[in-house]
Design a protein around this motif. Structure first.
Motif, PDB file in Angstrom:
ATOM      1  N   PHE A 249     143.493  63.363 -15.263  1.00 11.55           N
ATOM      2  CA  PHE A 249     143.818  63.210 -16.684  1.00 11.55           C
ATOM      3  C   PHE A 249     142.542  62.946 -17.477  1.00 11.55           C
ATOM      4  N   VAL A 250     142.417  63.615 -18.597  1.00 12.72           N
ATOM      5  CA  VAL A 250     141.341  63.341 -19.545  1.00 12.72           C
ATOM      6  C   VAL A 250     142.001  62.891 -20.845  1.00 12.72           C
ATOM      7  N   ARG A 251     141.671  61.695 -21.267  1.00  9.30           N
ATOM      8  CA  ARG A 251     142.254  61.135 -22.482  1.00  9.30           C
ATOM      9  C   ARG A 251     141.346  61.440 -23.667  1.00  9.30           C
ATOM     10  N   LEU A 252     141.922  62.004 -24.683  1.00 11.67           N
ATOM     11  CA  LEU A 252     141.194  62.290 -25.911  1.00 11.67           C
ATOM     12  C   LEU A 252     141.568  61.223 -26.929  1.00 11.67           C
ATOM     13  N   TRP A 253     140.579  60.450 -27.364  1.00 10.06           N
ATOM     14  CA  TRP A 253     140.808  59.276 -28.203  1.00 10.06           C
ATOM     15  C   TRP A 253     140.335  59.508 -29.637  1.00 10.06           C
ATOM     16  N   PHE A 254     141.039  58.873 -30.568  1.00 11.26           N
ATOM     17  CA  PHE A 254     140.574  58.724 -31.941  1.00 11.26           C
ATOM     18  C   PHE A 254     141.274  57.511 -32.517  1.00 11.26           C
ATOM     19  N   THR A 255     140.909  57.105 -33.712  1.00 13.91           N
ATOM     20  CA  THR A 255     141.540  55.933 -34.311  1.00 13.91           C
ATOM     21  C   THR A 255     142.165  56.290 -35.648  1.00 13.91           C
ATOM     22  N   ASP A 256     143.196  55.526 -36.007  1.00 14.42           N
ATOM     23  CA  ASP A 256     143.750  55.684 -37.345  1.00 14.42           C
ATOM     24  C   ASP A 256     142.922  54.837 -38.318  1.00 14.42           C
ATOM     25  N   VAL A 257     143.330  54.790 -39.569  1.00 20.57           N
ATOM     26  CA  VAL A 257     142.545  54.117 -40.601  1.00 20.57           C
ATOM     27  C   VAL A 257     142.431  52.619 -40.326  1.00 20.57           C
TER      28      VAL A 257
ATOM     29  N   THR B  47     143.564  51.415 -35.001  1.00 18.80           N
ATOM     30  CA  THR B  47     144.411  51.486 -33.816  1.00 18.80           C
ATOM     31  C   THR B  47     144.008  52.699 -32.988  1.00 18.80           C
ATOM     32  N   LEU B  48     143.830  52.490 -31.693  1.00 16.51           N
ATOM     33  CA  LEU B  48     143.412  53.568 -30.810  1.00 16.51           C
ATOM     34  C   LEU B  48     144.567  54.533 -30.570  1.00 16.51           C
ATOM     35  N   LYS B  49     144.312  55.811 -30.745  1.00 16.05           N
ATOM     36  CA  LYS B  49     145.274  56.871 -30.473  1.00 16.05           C
ATOM     37  C   LYS B  49     144.768  57.704 -29.309  1.00 16.05           C
ATOM     38  N   SER B  50     145.703  58.288 -28.553  1.00 12.93           N
ATOM     39  CA  SER B  50     145.293  58.989 -27.339  1.00 12.93           C
ATOM     40  C   SER B  50     146.251  60.132 -27.026  1.00 12.93           C
TER      41      SER B  50
ATOM     42  N   ARG C  47     137.742  47.054 -26.335  1.00 10.70           N
ATOM     43  CA  ARG C  47     139.052  46.434 -26.544  1.00 10.70           C
ATOM     44  C   ARG C  47     140.060  46.926 -25.513  1.00 10.70           C
ATOM     45  N   HIS C  48     140.041  48.225 -25.255  1.00 12.70           N
ATOM     46  CA  HIS C  48     140.958  48.791 -24.266  1.00 12.70           C
ATOM     47  C   HIS C  48     140.694  48.215 -22.881  1.00 12.70           C
ATOM     48  N   VAL C  49     139.432  48.181 -22.479  1.00 13.33           N
ATOM     49  CA  VAL C  49     139.081  47.710 -21.140  1.00 13.33           C
ATOM     50  C   VAL C  49     139.432  46.230 -20.976  1.00 13.33           C
TER      51      VAL C  49
END
Length: 443
Positions: free
Chosen positions: A12-20, A23-26, A207-209
């Motif tokens: 699995f490769v997670r593609l991350w970005f954040t909202d305004v 909050t981490l999105k994946s 934060r995720h880790v």
């Protein structure tokens, strides 16, 4: 990268970005789909993401940034390792999305680059480890009763910081220090300095880790600015510097404080615009309990509440630390909390500092006193303005700020104000346990 995926059995490769709001999105993709993702991106419904777009223009594209590829060797649980990449958000025509916080920071960094500057940041991130995680408003329980720099021994999460630092190092995030902070259960981990975009990516990964390692050890971690009334809150003191090529633009060996004119103007810009950008650096209702909610008597409080600067003064909003080598010249902003959106935070701090340089702002005299011990009258006599006392006041300053509006762009600026006004309205109509406890007995 594709060879690494195959050799290490990454499923699995997670593609991350954040909202305004940060909050981490994946979205996860199989390795076989990555080549197409690099060419075409991953389409998604932007109207479902906080602040991204309206429903009638919802199509958006997440474009992976291959420079952020990193294997997560501690995730997989026997089913193959995973990896992640951050994404830049685009519109269907390939243009950058003005709602993407990463793009906001990129724009600010380009403006600095046009002036010959590279912007570096170094965060000191605080958080609490909790033995429980109540969701009904009850007071949580810290995992220990330790204090500042204590070498704690406790039954749960006894080896947490070592495991967390090892996990961060294994994914390429360099850690400078880690230690117990002032409050029971409170930890601090300092990331090594890097360019601001890499640091913002690292904070989101951090934060995720931290939360993952905490869950693995049977506890929970929170970056909430002020989870306890009587204890210190979670800050993210951040060191900032500008470089011109290999030269630190903040260093001047001929100055009594070895601070260059550029550094002084940068600090002056941060002070002049501080009340305008505080809603971004301290974006939650709870953030202002940290800035103005002093902990119990004799407890350590490291959150600034007045707009001032000082040399070696930890009670000031902006501190100039002592440093040895010229390349270590820097300033430290102490109001930022650990639950901010780092992309937007770094963008507004940089914009304020650059404005000071562009306009030649004069740096006021530094604070020599313990600002926390001064009365309101004494602070006013010295010319120290208060930071906004609550989120509503902070939004009022932000709403009038041309600097913040220009830095964030119209879409994020307008959404942020609307969203945070709603949060404030929801908060102020709540009847709290404090009010019932205080007033029901005699009213």
């Amino acid at each position: 990268m594709l060879r690494t995926l195959e050799e290490r059995d990454i499923r699995f490769v997670r593609l991350w970005f954040t909202d305004v709001l940060g909050t981490l999105k994946s979205v996860s993709v199989a390795p076989a789909e990555l080549e197409a993702a690099f060419e075409e991106g991953i389409g998604f419904d932007g109207s479902a993401i906080e602040g991204f777009t309206r429903v009638y223009e919802a199509d958006m594209v997440a474009m992976p940034d291959p420079s952020t590829f990193q294997v997560f060797p501690f995730e997989g649980a026997g089913s193959g390792e995973s990896a992640r990449m951050f994404c830049d958000i685009q519109m269907p025509d390939g243009s950058p999305s003005w709602a993407d916080p990463r793009h906001v920071l990129r724009r600010a960094l380009r403006k600095a680059a046009d002036k010959g500057f590279t912007f570096y940041t170094h965060p000191e991130i605080e958080f609490f480890l909790l033995a429980d995680h109540p969701t009904d408003g009850r007071r949580p329980t810290p995992v220990d009763s330790g204090g500042y720099f204590d070498h704690t021994t406790h039954a749960t999460a006894r080896d947490f910081r070592r495991q967390a630092v090892l996990a961060l190092e294994r994914i390429g995030i360099s850690v400078e220090f880690s230690h117990h902070e002032t409050a029971p259960g409170q930890q601090e981990i300092d990331l090594r300095y890097a360019d601001a975009l890499a640091t913002a990516d690292n904070i989101m990964t951090f934060r995720h880790v931290i939360k993952e390692v905490a869950l693995f050890q049977g506890v929970s971690a929170t970056f909430m600015p002020k989870p306890f009334t009587d204890l210190a809150g979670n800050g993210m003191h951040t060191h900032l510097s500008l470089f011109e090529g290999e030269r630190n633009a903040f260093h001047d060996p001929g100055d009594p404080m070895t601070l260059s004119k550029t550094a002084k103007a940068f600090i002056a810009g941060m002070l002049f615009h501080a009340r305008e950008y505080t809603a971004v650096t301290n974006q939650w209702v709870n953030s202002y309990k940290r800035l103005f909610g002093a902990p119990q008597p004799n407890a350590v409080n490291e959150a600034p509440s007045s707009v001032c600067w000082g040399h070696l003064n930890r009670s000031a909003l902006v501190r100039v630390p002592r440093y040895g080598k010229p390349h270590s010249a820097r300033v430290e902003i102490r109001s930022v909390d650990a639950a901010c959106n780092p992309y937007l935070t770094f963008a507004v701090l940089l914009a304020a500092g650059l404005k000071g340089i562009e306009e030649g702002y004069e740096l006021p005299p530094g604070a020599e006193d313990d600002v926390w011990s001064l009365s309101p009258e004494e602070r006013r006599a010295l010319g120290y303005q208060d930071l906004p006392h609550d989120l509503s006041e902070a939004l009022g300053y932000m709403e009038k700020s041309e600097l913040v509006a220009e830095t964030l762009g119209e879409q994020i600026f307008d959404f942020f104000l609307r969203n945070k006004r709603t949060e404030w309205d929801d908060y102020r109509r709540q009847v709290t346990a404090y009010e019932r406890r205080r007033y029901l007995p005699f009213l």
